[in-house]
Design a protein around this motif. Structure first.
Motif, PDB file in Angstrom:
ATOM      1  N   ARG A   1       5.271  16.905  -0.082  1.00 36.29           N
ATOM      2  CA  ARG A   1       6.728  17.034  -0.064  1.00 36.29           C
ATOM      3  C   ARG A   1       7.200  17.415   1.346  1.00 36.29           C
ATOM      4  O   ARG A   1       8.210  16.925   1.824  1.00 36.29           O
ATOM      5  CB  ARG A   1       7.165  18.086  -1.104  1.00 36.29           C
ATOM      6  CG  ARG A   1       8.642  18.391  -1.122  1.00 36.29           C
ATOM      7  CD  ARG A   1       9.544  17.247  -1.448  1.00 36.29           C
ATOM      8  NE  ARG A   1       9.272  16.641  -2.733  1.00 36.29           N
ATOM      9  CZ  ARG A   1       9.776  15.472  -3.106  1.00 36.29           C
ATOM     10  NH1 ARG A   1      10.589  14.804  -2.307  1.00 36.29           N
ATOM     11  NH2 ARG A   1       9.489  14.958  -4.274  1.00 36.29           N
TER      12      ARG A   1
ATOM     13  N   PRO B   1       0.383   8.124   0.881  1.00 41.07           N
ATOM     14  CA  PRO B   1       0.315   9.469   0.301  1.00 41.07           C
ATOM     15  C   PRO B   1       0.867  10.506   1.276  1.00 41.07           C
ATOM     16  O   PRO B   1       0.647  10.413   2.486  1.00 41.07           O
ATOM     17  CB  PRO B   1      -1.187   9.678   0.063  1.00 41.07           C
ATOM     18  CG  PRO B   1      -1.855   8.767   1.024  1.00 41.07           C
ATOM     19  CD  PRO B   1      -0.935   7.613   1.242  1.00 41.07           C
TER      20      PRO B   1
ATOM     21  N   THR C   1      -5.395   7.800   5.281  1.00 41.63           N
ATOM     22  CA  THR C   1      -5.532   6.346   5.287  1.00 41.63           C
ATOM     23  C   THR C   1      -6.233   5.816   6.539  1.00 41.63           C
ATOM     24  O   THR C   1      -6.392   4.610   6.694  1.00 41.63           O
ATOM     25  CB  THR C   1      -4.147   5.681   5.161  1.00 41.63           C
ATOM     26  OG1 THR C   1      -3.305   6.177   6.210  1.00 41.63           O
ATOM     27  CG2 THR C   1      -3.520   5.974   3.810  1.00 41.63           C
TER      28      THR C   1
ATOM     29  N   TYR D   1       7.188  14.377   3.583  1.00 41.18           N
ATOM     30  CA  TYR D   1       8.315  13.521   3.191  1.00 41.18           C
ATOM     31  C   TYR D   1       9.603  14.046   3.812  1.00 41.18           C
ATOM     32  O   TYR D   1      10.372  13.293   4.413  1.00 41.18           O
ATOM     33  CB  TYR D   1       8.414  13.488   1.660  1.00 41.18           C
ATOM     34  CG  TYR D   1       9.487  12.570   1.129  1.00 41.18           C
ATOM     35  CD1 TYR D   1       9.191  11.253   0.820  1.00 41.18           C
ATOM     36  CD2 TYR D   1      10.788  13.018   0.920  1.00 41.18           C
ATOM     37  CE1 TYR D   1      10.172  10.392   0.318  1.00 41.18           C
ATOM     38  CE2 TYR D   1      11.769  12.182   0.431  1.00 41.18           C
ATOM     39  CZ  TYR D   1      11.456  10.866   0.130  1.00 41.18           C
ATOM     40  OH  TYR D   1      12.424  10.019  -0.348  1.00 41.18           O
TER      41      TYR D   1
ATOM     42  N   GLU E   1       0.843  -1.191   0.000  1.00 39.38           N
ATOM     43  CA  GLU E   1       0.000   0.000   0.000  1.00 39.38           C
ATOM     44  C   GLU E   1       0.881   1.244   0.000  1.00 39.38           C
ATOM     45  O   GLU E   1       1.791   1.375   0.813  1.00 39.38           O
ATOM     46  CB  GLU E   1      -0.893  -0.014   1.240  1.00 39.38           C
ATOM     47  CG  GLU E   1      -1.937   1.068   1.223  1.00 39.38           C
ATOM     48  CD  GLU E   1      -2.877   0.962   2.419  1.00 39.38           C
ATOM     49  OE1 GLU E   1      -3.429   1.997   2.780  1.00 39.38           O
ATOM     50  OE2 GLU E   1      -3.044  -0.134   2.957  1.00 39.38           O
ATOM     51  N   SER E   2       0.595   2.169  -0.918  1.00 40.40           N
ATOM     52  CA  SER E   2       1.389   3.395  -0.959  1.00 40.40           C
ATOM     53  C   SER E   2       0.957   4.317   0.172  1.00 40.40           C
ATOM     54  O   SER E   2      -0.153   4.230   0.681  1.00 40.40           O
ATOM     55  CB  SER E   2       1.229   4.098  -2.305  1.00 40.40           C
ATOM     56  OG  SER E   2      -0.051   4.650  -2.428  1.00 40.40           O
TER      57      SER E   2
ATOM     58  N   ARG F   1       7.506   3.651   0.499  1.00 38.09           N
ATOM     59  CA  ARG F   1       6.173   3.486  -0.095  1.00 38.09           C
ATOM     60  C   ARG F   1       5.502   4.827  -0.388  1.00 38.09           C
ATOM     61  O   ARG F   1       4.339   4.874  -0.777  1.00 38.09           O
ATOM     62  CB  ARG F   1       5.287   2.657   0.846  1.00 38.09           C
ATOM     63  CG  ARG F   1       5.793   1.239   1.033  1.00 38.09           C
ATOM     64  CD  ARG F   1       4.910   0.388   1.918  1.00 38.09           C
ATOM     65  NE  ARG F   1       4.832   0.883   3.288  1.00 38.09           N
ATOM     66  CZ  ARG F   1       3.689   1.189   3.916  1.00 38.09           C
ATOM     67  NH1 ARG F   1       2.535   1.045   3.308  1.00 38.09           N
ATOM     68  NH2 ARG F   1       3.699   1.617   5.155  1.00 38.09           N
ATOM     69  N   ALA F   2       6.226   5.926  -0.186  1.00 40.75           N
ATOM     70  CA  ALA F   2       5.647   7.265  -0.318  1.00 40.75           C
ATOM     71  C   ALA F   2       5.226   7.579  -1.746  1.00 40.75           C
ATOM     72  O   ALA F   2       5.899   7.224  -2.706  1.00 40.75           O
ATOM     73  CB  ALA F   2       6.649   8.312   0.154  1.00 40.75           C
ATOM     74  N   THR F   3       4.097   8.249  -1.832  1.00 38.94           N
ATOM     75  CA  THR F   3       3.621   8.815  -3.085  1.00 38.94           C
ATOM     76  C   THR F   3       3.409  10.296  -2.817  1.00 38.94           C
ATOM     77  O   THR F   3       2.550  10.666  -2.008  1.00 38.94           O
ATOM     78  CB  THR F   3       2.282   8.184  -3.519  1.00 38.94           C
ATOM     79  OG1 THR F   3       2.454   6.782  -3.645  1.00 38.94           O
ATOM     80  CG2 THR F   3       1.793   8.772  -4.826  1.00 38.94           C
ATOM     81  N   ILE F   4       4.210  11.149  -3.454  1.00 42.17           N
ATOM     82  CA  ILE F   4       4.078  12.588  -3.271  1.00 42.17           C
ATOM     83  C   ILE F   4       2.860  13.058  -4.064  1.00 42.17           C
ATOM     84  O   ILE F   4       2.767  12.823  -5.264  1.00 42.17           O
ATOM     85  CB  ILE F   4       5.339  13.348  -3.728  1.00 42.17           C
ATOM     86  CG1 ILE F   4       6.595  12.793  -3.047  1.00 42.17           C
ATOM     87  CG2 ILE F   4       5.189  14.842  -3.477  1.00 42.17           C
ATOM     88  CD1 ILE F   4       6.633  12.913  -1.551  1.00 42.17           C
ATOM     89  N   VAL F   5       1.928  13.708  -3.361  1.00 37.36           N
ATOM     90  CA  VAL F   5       0.674  14.144  -3.980  1.00 37.36           C
ATOM     91  C   VAL F   5       0.803  15.587  -4.446  1.00 37.36           C
ATOM     92  O   VAL F   5       1.192  16.462  -3.677  1.00 37.36           O
ATOM     93  CB  VAL F   5      -0.501  14.010  -2.976  1.00 37.36           C
ATOM     94  CG1 VAL F   5      -1.787  14.514  -3.592  1.00 37.36           C
ATOM     95  CG2 VAL F   5      -0.647  12.563  -2.527  1.00 37.36           C
ATOM     96  N   ASP F   6       0.451  15.825  -5.706  1.00 35.08           N
ATOM     97  CA  ASP F   6       0.421  17.180  -6.261  1.00 35.08           C
ATOM     98  C   ASP F   6      -0.980  17.728  -6.035  1.00 35.08           C
ATOM     99  O   ASP F   6      -1.937  17.332  -6.698  1.00 35.08           O
ATOM    100  CB  ASP F   6       0.752  17.152  -7.759  1.00 35.08           C
ATOM    101  CG  ASP F   6       0.790  18.538  -8.375  1.00 35.08           C
ATOM    102  OD1 ASP F   6       0.454  19.531  -7.675  1.00 35.08           O
ATOM    103  OD2 ASP F   6       1.136  18.631  -9.571  1.00 35.08           O
TER     104      ASP F   6
END
Length: 160
Positions: free
Chosen positions: A9, A6, A123, A12, A3-4, A72-77
């Motif tokens: 930046r 979210p 999440t 993170y 699981e990613s 597992r990070a997904t940087i959200v724009d």
């Protein structure tokens, strides 16, 4: 399936800074304390030695957890997200259908959560239950305390 996680930046970078602090400052301090405790003799009865070894394990577990989140990070724009529904980064006002109380939540990623100020993980059960809802929608969400029924009153976004 992995699981990613979210996050923005900023979130993170906050996690990355915590890992560096633990790795470069806290762990060397603990290693030094362990070395000093070792010099005191018999390790079987050395409480300081055992306490520092336990502390070392806890800090290493924290480092591993944080590194896993970054992996597992997904940087959200935020600029690409819809503005008419509950999404990552928005602040949503909901009304509890059981008692009529209003609450405000801001959905954030790992490293940015602060439950005291209403910043909750996207999440989390409440986050998952409200994602995709629009103003006026009602969500039934299973939480540890039971079933919550929340009506979306308002959706707001921070200035981009």
């Amino acid at each position: 399936m992995v699981e990613s996680v979210p996050m923005t930046r900023e979130g993170y970078n906050k996690i990355k800074a915590e890992i560096e602090h633990l790795d470069r400052e806290v762990m060397p301090e603990i290693a030094e304390k362990i070395a000093l405790a070792r010099e005191e003799g018999d390790l079987k009865e050395n409480a300081e030695y055992h306490a520092q070894r336990e502390n070392q394990g806890k800090v290493q577990a924290r480092i591993n957890l944080l590194k896993d989140k970054l992996a597992r990070a997904t940087i959200v724009d935020m600029s690409e997200l819809p503005r008419d529904e509950v999404v990552f980064g928005c602040t949503v006002t909901v009304e509890d259908q059981d008692d009529g109380m209003e609450e405000e939540f801001t959905f954030v990623g790992a490293g940015e959560d602060d439950y005291k100020t209403g910043k909750i993980l996207v999440t989390s059960p409440i986050g998952k239950g409200l994602i995709g809802k629009k103003v006026g929608d009602i969500a039934k969400i299973e939480v540890p305390a039971g079933l919550m029924t929340l009506k979306v009153i308002k959706i707001e976004f921070p200035e981009l």
